[in-house]
Design a protein around this motif. Structure first.
Motif, PDB file in Angstrom:
ATOM      1  N   VAL A   1      11.578  -5.865  44.650  1.00  0.00           N
ATOM      2  CA  VAL A   1      11.851  -4.867  43.614  1.00  0.00           C
ATOM      3  C   VAL A   1      12.816  -3.819  44.169  1.00  0.00           C
ATOM      4  CG1 VAL A   1      10.836  -2.986  42.258  1.00  0.00           C
ATOM      5  CG2 VAL A   1       9.655  -5.180  42.421  1.00  0.00           C
ATOM      6  N   GLN A   2      12.503  -3.387  45.406  1.00  0.00           N
ATOM      7  CA  GLN A   2      13.331  -2.364  46.032  1.00  0.00           C
ATOM      8  C   GLN A   2      14.772  -2.843  46.153  1.00  0.00           C
ATOM      9  OE1 GLN A   2      12.090  -1.427  50.022  1.00  0.00           O
ATOM     10  NE2 GLN A   2      12.929   0.620  49.932  1.00  0.00           N
ATOM     11  N   HIS A   3      14.915  -4.102  46.551  1.00  0.00           N
ATOM     12  CA  HIS A   3      16.251  -4.646  46.727  1.00  0.00           C
ATOM     13  C   HIS A   3      16.981  -4.756  45.385  1.00  0.00           C
ATOM     14  CE1 HIS A   3      19.162  -6.518  49.333  1.00  0.00           C
ATOM     15  NE2 HIS A   3      19.451  -7.342  48.330  1.00  0.00           N
ATOM     16  N   PHE A   4      16.228  -5.225  44.375  1.00  0.00           N
ATOM     17  CA  PHE A   4      16.793  -5.355  43.024  1.00  0.00           C
ATOM     18  C   PHE A   4      17.284  -3.997  42.520  1.00  0.00           C
ATOM     19  CE2 PHE A   4      15.946  -4.938  38.430  1.00  0.00           C
ATOM     20  CZ  PHE A   4      16.853  -5.873  37.954  1.00  0.00           C
ATOM     21  N   LEU A   5      16.449  -2.962  42.714  1.00  0.00           N
ATOM     22  CA  LEU A   5      16.816  -1.623  42.238  1.00  0.00           C
ATOM     23  C   LEU A   5      18.005  -1.077  43.018  1.00  0.00           C
ATOM     24  CD1 LEU A   5      13.326   0.001  41.680  1.00  0.00           C
ATOM     25  CD2 LEU A   5      14.868  -1.006  39.994  1.00  0.00           C
ATOM     26  N   HIS A   6      18.093  -1.490  44.280  1.00  0.00           N
ATOM     27  CA  HIS A   6      19.239  -1.031  45.067  1.00  0.00           C
ATOM     28  C   HIS A   6      20.530  -1.617  44.498  1.00  0.00           C
ATOM     29  CE1 HIS A   6      21.414   0.494  48.462  1.00  0.00           C
ATOM     30  NE2 HIS A   6      21.946  -0.699  48.658  1.00  0.00           N
ATOM     31  N   GLN A   7      20.431  -2.879  44.072  1.00  0.00           N
ATOM     32  CA  GLN A   7      21.626  -3.520  43.502  1.00  0.00           C
ATOM     33  C   GLN A   7      21.958  -2.979  42.117  1.00  0.00           C
ATOM     34  OE1 GLN A   7      20.294  -7.625  44.111  1.00  0.00           O
ATOM     35  NE2 GLN A   7      22.254  -7.977  45.154  1.00  0.00           N
ATOM     36  N   TYR A   8      20.937  -2.664  41.348  1.00  0.00           N
ATOM     37  CA  TYR A   8      21.150  -2.168  39.973  1.00  0.00           C
ATOM     38  C   TYR A   8      20.455  -0.830  39.778  1.00  0.00           C
ATOM     39  CZ  TYR A   8      22.193  -7.116  39.479  1.00  0.00           C
ATOM     40  OH  TYR A   8      22.701  -8.372  39.662  1.00  0.00           O
ATOM     41  N   PRO A   9      21.038   0.267  40.286  1.00  0.00           N
ATOM     42  CA  PRO A   9      20.339   1.578  40.261  1.00  0.00           C
ATOM     43  C   PRO A   9      20.050   2.077  38.843  1.00  0.00           C
ATOM     44  CG  PRO A   9      22.590   1.781  41.117  1.00  0.00           C
ATOM     45  CD  PRO A   9      22.327   0.331  40.977  1.00  0.00           C
ATOM     46  N   THR A  10      20.853   1.650  37.869  1.00  0.00           N
ATOM     47  CA  THR A  10      20.620   2.117  36.501  1.00  0.00           C
ATOM     48  C   THR A  10      19.324   1.565  35.929  1.00  0.00           C
ATOM     49  OG1 THR A  10      22.974   1.743  36.340  1.00  0.00           O
ATOM     50  CG2 THR A  10      21.892   2.589  34.387  1.00  0.00           C
ATOM     51  N   MET A  11      18.793   0.498  36.573  1.00  0.00           N
ATOM     52  CA  MET A  11      17.599  -0.123  36.000  1.00  0.00           C
ATOM     53  C   MET A  11      16.396   0.816  36.058  1.00  0.00           C
ATOM     54  SD  MET A  11      18.534  -2.728  34.648  1.00  0.00           S
ATOM     55  CE  MET A  11      16.957  -3.389  34.080  1.00  0.00           C
ATOM     56  N   VAL A  12      16.354   1.741  37.035  1.00  0.00           N
ATOM     57  CA  VAL A  12      15.181   2.627  37.142  1.00  0.00           C
ATOM     58  C   VAL A  12      15.025   3.458  35.857  1.00  0.00           C
ATOM     59  CG1 VAL A  12      14.062   4.447  38.446  1.00  0.00           C
ATOM     60  CG2 VAL A  12      15.410   2.719  39.638  1.00  0.00           C
ATOM     61  N   PRO A  13      16.048   4.243  35.476  1.00  0.00           N
ATOM     62  CA  PRO A  13      15.876   4.992  34.230  1.00  0.00           C
ATOM     63  C   PRO A  13      15.675   4.106  33.010  1.00  0.00           C
ATOM     64  CG  PRO A  13      18.105   5.284  35.115  1.00  0.00           C
ATOM     65  CD  PRO A  13      17.300   4.610  36.171  1.00  0.00           C
ATOM     66  N   VAL A  14      16.330   2.931  32.997  1.00  0.00           N
ATOM     67  CA  VAL A  14      16.153   2.043  31.836  1.00  0.00           C
ATOM     68  C   VAL A  14      14.687   1.626  31.727  1.00  0.00           C
ATOM     69  CG1 VAL A  14      16.693  -0.236  30.895  1.00  0.00           C
ATOM     70  CG2 VAL A  14      18.531   1.200  31.806  1.00  0.00           C
ATOM     71  N   ILE A  15      14.094   1.237  32.871  1.00  0.00           N
ATOM     72  CA  ILE A  15      12.692   0.800  32.848  1.00  0.00           C
ATOM     73  C   ILE A  15      11.795   1.965  32.417  1.00  0.00           C
ATOM     74  CG2 ILE A  15      10.770   0.044  34.302  1.00  0.00           C
ATOM     75  CD1 ILE A  15      12.946  -1.477  35.998  1.00  0.00           C
ATOM     76  N   VAL A  16      12.055   3.167  32.961  1.00  0.00           N
ATOM     77  CA  VAL A  16      11.239   4.335  32.582  1.00  0.00           C
ATOM     78  C   VAL A  16      11.369   4.595  31.092  1.00  0.00           C
ATOM     79  CG1 VAL A  16      10.931   6.824  32.884  1.00  0.00           C
ATOM     80  CG2 VAL A  16      11.393   5.384  34.864  1.00  0.00           C
ATOM     81  N   LEU A  17      12.591   4.482  30.577  1.00  0.00           N
ATOM     82  CA  LEU A  17      12.806   4.740  29.146  1.00  0.00           C
ATOM     83  C   LEU A  17      12.016   3.752  28.298  1.00  0.00           C
ATOM     84  CD1 LEU A  17      14.279   6.281  26.913  1.00  0.00           C
ATOM     85  CD2 LEU A  17      16.184   4.685  27.137  1.00  0.00           C
ATOM     86  N   VAL A  18      12.111   2.461  28.656  1.00  0.00           N
ATOM     87  CA  VAL A  18      11.417   1.437  27.873  1.00  0.00           C
ATOM     88  C   VAL A  18       9.911   1.658  27.927  1.00  0.00           C
ATOM     89  CG1 VAL A  18      10.912  -1.027  27.731  1.00  0.00           C
ATOM     90  CG2 VAL A  18      13.263  -0.258  28.113  1.00  0.00           C
ATOM     91  N   LEU A  19       9.393   1.923  29.153  1.00  0.00           N
ATOM     92  CA  LEU A  19       7.949   2.131  29.292  1.00  0.00           C
ATOM     93  C   LEU A  19       7.486   3.355  28.495  1.00  0.00           C
ATOM     94  CD1 LEU A  19       7.264   1.397  33.078  1.00  0.00           C
ATOM     95  CD2 LEU A  19       6.740  -0.041  31.084  1.00  0.00           C
ATOM     96  N   SER A  20       8.285   4.446  28.558  1.00  0.00           N
ATOM     97  CA  SER A  20       7.841   5.645  27.839  1.00  0.00           C
ATOM     98  C   SER A  20       7.925   5.433  26.324  1.00  0.00           C
ATOM     99  CB  SER A  20       8.645   6.879  28.275  1.00  0.00           C
ATOM    100  OG  SER A  20      10.013   6.632  28.230  1.00  0.00           O
ATOM    101  N   LEU A  21       8.927   4.662  25.873  1.00  0.00           N
ATOM    102  CA  LEU A  21       8.995   4.344  24.440  1.00  0.00           C
ATOM    103  C   LEU A  21       7.730   3.610  24.009  1.00  0.00           C
ATOM    104  CD1 LEU A  21      12.709   3.205  23.931  1.00  0.00           C
ATOM    105  CD2 LEU A  21      11.559   5.090  22.768  1.00  0.00           C
ATOM    106  N   ILE A  22       7.343   2.613  24.809  1.00  0.00           N
ATOM    107  CA  ILE A  22       6.152   1.826  24.447  1.00  0.00           C
ATOM    108  C   ILE A  22       4.916   2.724  24.454  1.00  0.00           C
ATOM    109  CG2 ILE A  22       4.639  -0.052  25.187  1.00  0.00           C
ATOM    110  CD1 ILE A  22       7.198  -1.402  26.359  1.00  0.00           C
TER     111      ILE A  22
END
Lengths: 357, 351
Positions: free
Chosen positions: B31-52
């Protein structure tokens, strides 16, 4: 070499010392002169310390105090915090006023508890302390308080709204747009006053939000400005699109709430009430944006304060409180173009004549 | 730019070493490596989770109308966050954006309403004023070599004072603007798509981010901005005129503040010198939650847009649920700390 340099340095030092002494004595004699003049004129000095210098309410207060001070020949010093809540600047101002040997201090405190200590030093020094607009905590930390009766201001708009709605008041859907998350006393007094005036059981009158009346949709905060008013109104409309009565802490918040209602196409069937009596707000009453507003009189507060200081300086007279209240009521009037039976009000024209800001 | 070494090629040896012990890696490492490659994914995931989450907690939350309302509510601060991200990408910070915005809205209003300047010209002059404020900040930072924090702390005060002076501390009412300068409220104009009600202010915000995205990723200027932010000394050694790049960043940020000012008039209705007092901090909040590093040179420009939306979603969701406003402050605080903690954690991949 060594001795030579030492002598040079010593010579340098003596030059500096002579200069310093000369300057200091010049400054001292200037000081003595001014003090002499001040004593010769024997003017009464007073201080006005407001929360900020940018809010039209305090701008007007300063105008009122300055005009009255000029009239009575009082030398007025004015100070203000940078923002609402800037206690440090106010404390420094109090200290400067004590140092300046004023007869009286007029203050709208940013922090009503914390300012009590510096003010008690002022009172120990024989200075008359008058709280303007905002009562101190405890209220007797000042010699007197000249303020709007905020609970009465709220009660007036509540009673007006009840009268305006008539039988429909039983099914009202009410939104409460307050000031800030810290629920300052002005929030509590106006909000509870409004609910009491409208005929709602407020539970503990000193606590906001403990009401159980189903007519209340909810409350939100606005920071007392247009953007906050709009945001809060939008959120409350999301919670209940049927809202038909909106209480607002002040007129900028009311203007923002109106913008939100307009964007929902609801501006025609919602009544907004407010408190303040500023000129843009009263203009909004004239145009039907706000149904009614309770007008306060900052100019009067300040000029009464200066008069009180003049009287105190002359013979030690202390101001008296209004009957039945812990403070001196500077008056509040309901301004509306749509008077309701049993609720005293003044016309929009009169409101415009007496408005501020 | 062609002779700049390709960063991917440079990183390859390290990745090969990492692959060597891949079977030892835990899911968390991946996960850490994935997020390092795609840093924008952190806020996207937080946004989706908070929407749900808020969809489940708050009634009425999940309507097209409410979701579009959140967009309307973040439009002004989101636009401002675009300006802020540019500066933060260069390892600076602009504490003056909020004051610039309010000042320009006052300038536009005073020119159009009280001085009789034709409205389009008043708007252009306002935008020029934005460029001038940016130029001042940029000049102080690049020529006098003052730290951006100090510079903009100073200009914040200066612009606020000018704002109070020019406005005479008076509000220009919504009705006056409707009658005399409706164009100033252009970005408040609404339109409907399905059940969603949007304003031109929302469109403006999206366009500003789209243009910045293009400029930062597909132009030489954008690469220089990242290079200067990441390491100004190597950027200078590589032949980049760092001062000129920095100056251009502050200038563009000033113009975007001008656009945000125009947009804010539409949103608020009236022009009030005391509005948006906390817009500086709100814009920084959006940028930080959006994953742009305060140390410069890292993070996607789309992040702050999502960061602003996350704050909007939290505020809307908590308000709809009838939660006391103090919990909005509380939640925003933890979001900021969470965002910075995640940023630090995914940085460890590279070390």
């Amino acid at each position: 070499m060594q001795g030579g340099r030492g002598t040079a340095i010593r010579r340098e030092i003596s030059k500096v010392t002579i200069k310093t002494v000369l300057r200091a004595s010049a400054a001292l004699s200037a000081l003595v002169l001014t003090t002499g003049i001040a004593q010769a004129q024997d003017t009464t000095r007073a201080c006005l310390i407001t929360k900020t210098d940018i809010n039209p309410f305090f701008v007007k207060m300063k105008e009122g105090a300055t005009a009255k001070a000029n009239e009575l020949g009082i030398e007025l010093m004015t100070f203000a915090g940078r923002v609402d809540g800037d206690h440090e600047t106010q404390q420094q101002a109090v200290e400067s006023c004590i140092a300046a040997g004023v007869s009286g201090i007029l203050i709208t405190a940013s922090d009503t508890k914390a300012i009590v200590d510096p003010l008690s030093q002022a009172r120990d020094a024989g200075i008359l302390v008058i709280a303007l607009d905002t009562p101190l905590d405890p209220i007797d930390a000042a010699d007197a308080t000249f303020a709007t009766d905020n609970r009465e201001a709220g009660r007036l708009i509540g009673a007006w709204a009840a009268g305006k709605m008539g039988d429909a008041a039983a099914d009202a859907r009410i939104a409460l747009l307050n000031l800030s998350a810290s629920a300052p006393s002005v929030d509590v007094l106006r909000n509870q006053g409004f609910l009491e005036g409208f005929g709602i059981d407020v539970g503990n009158p000193d606590v906001m939000g403990d009401e159980t009346d189903p007519r209340i949709v909810g409350g939100d905060v606005t920071s007392g400005n247009e953007e906050g008013g709009r945001q809060a109104m939008e959120s409350l409309l999301q919670r209940d699109p049927g809202i038909n009565l909106v209480y607002t802490i002040n007129e900028p918040a009311a203007a923002g709430a109106y913008e939100a209602l307009r964007s929902f196409g609801r501006e025609g069937d919602v009544t907004i009430v407010s408190v303040d009596g500023g000129c843009p707000g009263v203009q909004n009453v004239a145009e039907g944006v706000i149904g009614a507003t309770s007008q306060q009189y900052p100019l009067l507060m300040a000029s009464m304060g200066i008069e009180a200081i003049a009287a105190f300086a002359a013979d030690g007279t202390l101001p008296e409180t209004s009957e039945g209240l812990e403070f001196t009521n500077t008056g509040v009037n309901l301004v509306t173009g749509d008077a309701v039976d049993g609720v005293e009000s003044i016309s929009v024209e009169e409101g415009l004549e007496r408005c501020w800001g | 730019m062609s002779d700049t070494p390709d960063p991917v090629v440079e990183r390859n040896p390290a990745e090969t070493v990492a692959q060597f012990d891949r079977h030892h890696r835990s899911a968390l490492d991946r996960v850490q490596h994935f997020l390092h490659q795609y840093p924008t994914m952190v806020p996207v995931i937080v946004l989706v989770l908070s929407l749900i989450a808020f969809g489940l907690i708050s009634p009425n939350f999940f309507s097209a109308f409410n979701l579009s309302l959140i967009l309307q509510q973040v439009a002004v601060v989101g636009t401002l966050a675009a300006a802020q991200s540019l500066v933060i990408l260069t390892a600076g910070i602009d504490l003056s954006v909020g004051a610039v915005m309010v000042l320009i809205s006052v300038v536009m209003g005073q020119l159009a309403v009280n001085m009789g300047v034709p409205v389009p010209i008043a708007i252009l002059l306002g935008l020029a004023c934005g460029a001038a404020t940016g130029a001042l900040n940029g000049f102080l930072v690049t020529r006098l070599k003052l730290p951006p924090f100090i510079t903009t702390l100073g200009t914040w005060n200066i612009f606020l004072a000018l704002n109070y002076y020019l406005s005479g501390r008076e509000t220009i009412r919504s009705q006056t603007l409707d009658a005399e300068a409706p164009l100033l409220k252009f970005f408040g104009t609404r339109f409907e798509i399905g059940g969603a009600v949007l304003t031109y202010g929302v469109v403006l915000m999206l366009v500003v981010f789209a243009v910045l995205y293009y400029a930062l990723y597909y132009t030489a200027w954008g690469r220089r901005v990242y290079a200067v932010g990441d390491d100004p000394e190597s950027a200078a050694l590589a032949g980049i005129q760092t001062k000129r790049v920095l100056l251009s960043v502050y200038l563009v940020a000033g113009v975007i503040c001008g656009l945000a000012a125009w947009s804010s008039i539409g949103r608020v209705g009236s022009i009030s010198p005391t509005s948006f007092f906390e817009a500086n901090l709100e814009s920084i909040t959006a940028v930080v939650i959006g994953g742009i590093s305060l140390f410069g040179g890292r993070g996607s420009i789309i992040g702050p847009l999502i960061g602003a939306l996350i704050v909007g979603v939290f505020n809307s969701g908590l308000r709809l649920a009838g939660v006391d406003v103090l919990w909005q402050l509380f939640a925003t605080g933890w979001l900021i700390i969470f965002a910075v903690a995640i940023d630090q954690w995914i940085r460890k991949v590279s070390s």
